[in-house]
Design a protein around this motif. Structure first.
Motif, short mmCIF file in Angstrom:
data_model
loop_
_atom_site.label_atom_id
_atom_site.label_comp_id
_atom_site.label_asym_id
_atom_site.label_seq_id
_atom_site.Cartn_x
_atom_site.Cartn_y
_atom_site.Cartn_z
N SER A 261 38.24 5.46 -30.94
CA SER A 261 37.17 6.48 -30.29
C SER A 261 36.76 5.96 -29.18
O SER A 261 35.31 5.86 -28.72
CB SER A 261 36.13 6.77 -31.45
N VAL A 263 36.14 6.69 -25.31
CA VAL A 263 35.83 7.72 -24.53
C VAL A 263 36.53 7.39 -23.01
O VAL A 263 36.35 6.39 -22.40
CB VAL A 263 34.61 8.17 -24.35
N VAL A 390 39.56 10.76 -26.04
CA VAL A 390 39.33 9.41 -26.42
C VAL A 390 40.81 8.92 -26.49
O VAL A 390 41.79 9.60 -26.47
CB VAL A 390 38.76 9.18 -27.75
#
Length: 475
Positions: A261, A263, A390
């Motif tokens: 995850s 970004v 992501v």
């Protein structure tokens, strides 16, 4: 980045400007915890840090530490034990973690957090809003700010209050040993390029892994060779290089913590709490591709295997409210990562996928039956929809010097070196030798519990040596 020059020097004595009972290389959570525990035991130490200020991997983390049997847990009525924690660690690692080290860390992390709270003012709170992947009870601890930066600031404040010297901008290049493999000091470079030396009676390596060394990552973790590195550049593999030069045994070099995850393109971390509480990851085709609840570490590999190496985190208003309770998500949102859509068609258009495929993915969440990957959803997602783009990232490695349950560095034959200790990123951890063996929080578990144990072991060694010293004779 080129491979750093790290050497082992042999001599009967070291011509050093300063001497300390214990030298600690590295001032992250591991090094500063060790320093505080040594101070409490009445043992002097000096911490050496390559950067201008302590920080390292700890400052880049969320600052969350799993621990059983703490004051914070008891205050919330959570029943837990070192044995249960150890079983959770091994279950995530599928039994591939070293049992003795798992047990030692599981037993020590609770007392370590309580000692930091009672003696050094770190006020822990228990994160009990949701369960992190692989944990059977609520045992994740944090300071109120919920950041690794705040954790480092609190540890540094405690070290300053204790008067423990932390020598910054000191890049340790050489470790000095005598003919009996006893550590006698270190050599380090100052900003002007001059080498200085510190003598010691025991040495603790609390420095780093190798995630910031592209050559080592390419060789040892080929699946992450082209992944974004979200860790600290100081993770250059120094401990492993010293270990190889010393003839020490290495362990679990294929283990690491990834994160699915990260970004992009903002370069920030999004909390995995959203995935655990009902959020999903979909690829450019609008399809889910793994069970998100298995863990954020292995999710990095799953995300990188998707078209373009990207995915979309998709969630709805209740999950957005949860996410906004975490500073890392707030930073990502402030950087422009969050996108809002009133319809599936709008979300699909942003992702570039077929709206009917994405609708089918969302509809499947509303069934009571398990998904093909085994995940069961308690509810579906309702408009408006939120999405964050992501990719997968490498955060820190979990392999390194092989150590015993007292954090003593081991030779190739398994015997311990006399007075060399290692923990945190410098040592093999408790995640086994694969990415999916990483249980949430294992990094800071190894750092704080390892620093606590290393200090206890080094202090016992120093105290024993002092008791054996002959009384000075009268002139």
């Amino acid at each position: 980045m080129t491979t750093p020059h790290r050497s082992i020097r042999r001599a009967s004595r070291i011509d050093a400007q300063v001497h300390a009972s214990v030298a600690i290389v590295g001032s992250g959570a591991c090094g500063l915890t060790a320093a505080l525990m040594l101070h409490d035991a009445g043992i002097d130490c000096v911490v050496l840090e390559r950067d201008a200020a302590p920080g390292g991997s700890t400052a880049l983390s969320s600052g969350f530490i799993p621990a059983p049997g703490t004051r914070a847990q008891r205050a919330r009525g959570v029943e837990d034990s070192a044995g249960l924690f150890a079983r959770d660690i091994q279950a995530k690692a599928h039994g591939r973690a070293v049992p003795a080290l798992v047990d030692a860390y599981a037993r020590s992390i609770g007392p370590a957090l309580d000692a930091l709270q009672e003696r050094h003012g770190l006020e822990w709170m228990l994160l009990d809003g949701f369960l992190y992947p692989g944990h059977s009870v609520h045992r994740m601890h944090s300071l109120g700010q919920k950041t690794g930066t705040a954790l480092m600031a609190a540890l540094q404040s405690a070290v300053d209050a204790a008067g423990i010297p932390v020598l910054t901008q000191a890049v340790v290049e050489s470790l000095w040993f005598d003919a009996d493999d006893r550590a006698i000091g270190v050599g380090y470079l100052r900003p002007d390029g001059q080498e200085e030396r510190l003598g010691c009676d025991a040495l603790v390596l609390a420095c780093n892994g190798f995630g910031g060394n592209p050559e080592m990552v390419r060789s040892l973790l080929p699946e992450m060779a082209d992944a974004t590195f979200g860790g600290h550049v100081g993770n250059d593999g120094s401990a492993i290089l010293w270990g190889e030069a010393l003839g020490a045994r290495l362990r679990d070099l294929g283990g690491y913590q990834g994160h699915g995850s990260w970004v992009t393109p903002q370069g920030a971390l999004m909390t995995w709490a959203v995935m655990m509480e009902g959020g999903i990851q979909v690829n450019r085709e609008g399809r889910r591709f793994h069970d998100e609840t298995q863990g954020y570490s292995e999710a990095a590999v799953h995300v990188l295997s998707q078209p373009g190496g990207i995915a979309w985190n998709v969630f709805d208003p209740p999950l957005l409210a949860l996410a906004r309770g975490f500073p890392d998500f707030c930073e990502a949102e402030a950087a422009g990562a969050l996108r809002r859509f009133d319809s599936v068609a709008g979300l699909a258009a942003c992702m570039g996928c077929d709206a009917s495929v994405l609708q089918g993915t969302l509809d499947a969440m509303r069934g009571a039956a398990p998904q093909a990957d085994g995940r069961v959803f308690k509810r579906g997602l309702d408009a408006p929809f939120y999405a964050v783009k992501v990719t997968g990232a490498l955060f820190h490695t979990q392999g390194g010097l092989d150590i015993d349950s007292d954090t003593r560095v081991l030779r190739q034959d398994g015997s311990p070196l006399p007075n060399l200790f290692a923990a945190g990123g410098a040592a093999g951890g408790v995640s086994g030798d694969v990415v999916w063996g990483y249980l949430s929080g294992n990094g800071l578990l190894s750092a704080v519990a390892g620093g606590y144990i290393a200090a206890r072991s080094a202090a016992a060694l120093i105290i024993k040596a002092r008791k054996q010293m002959p009384w000075p004779t009268s002139p």
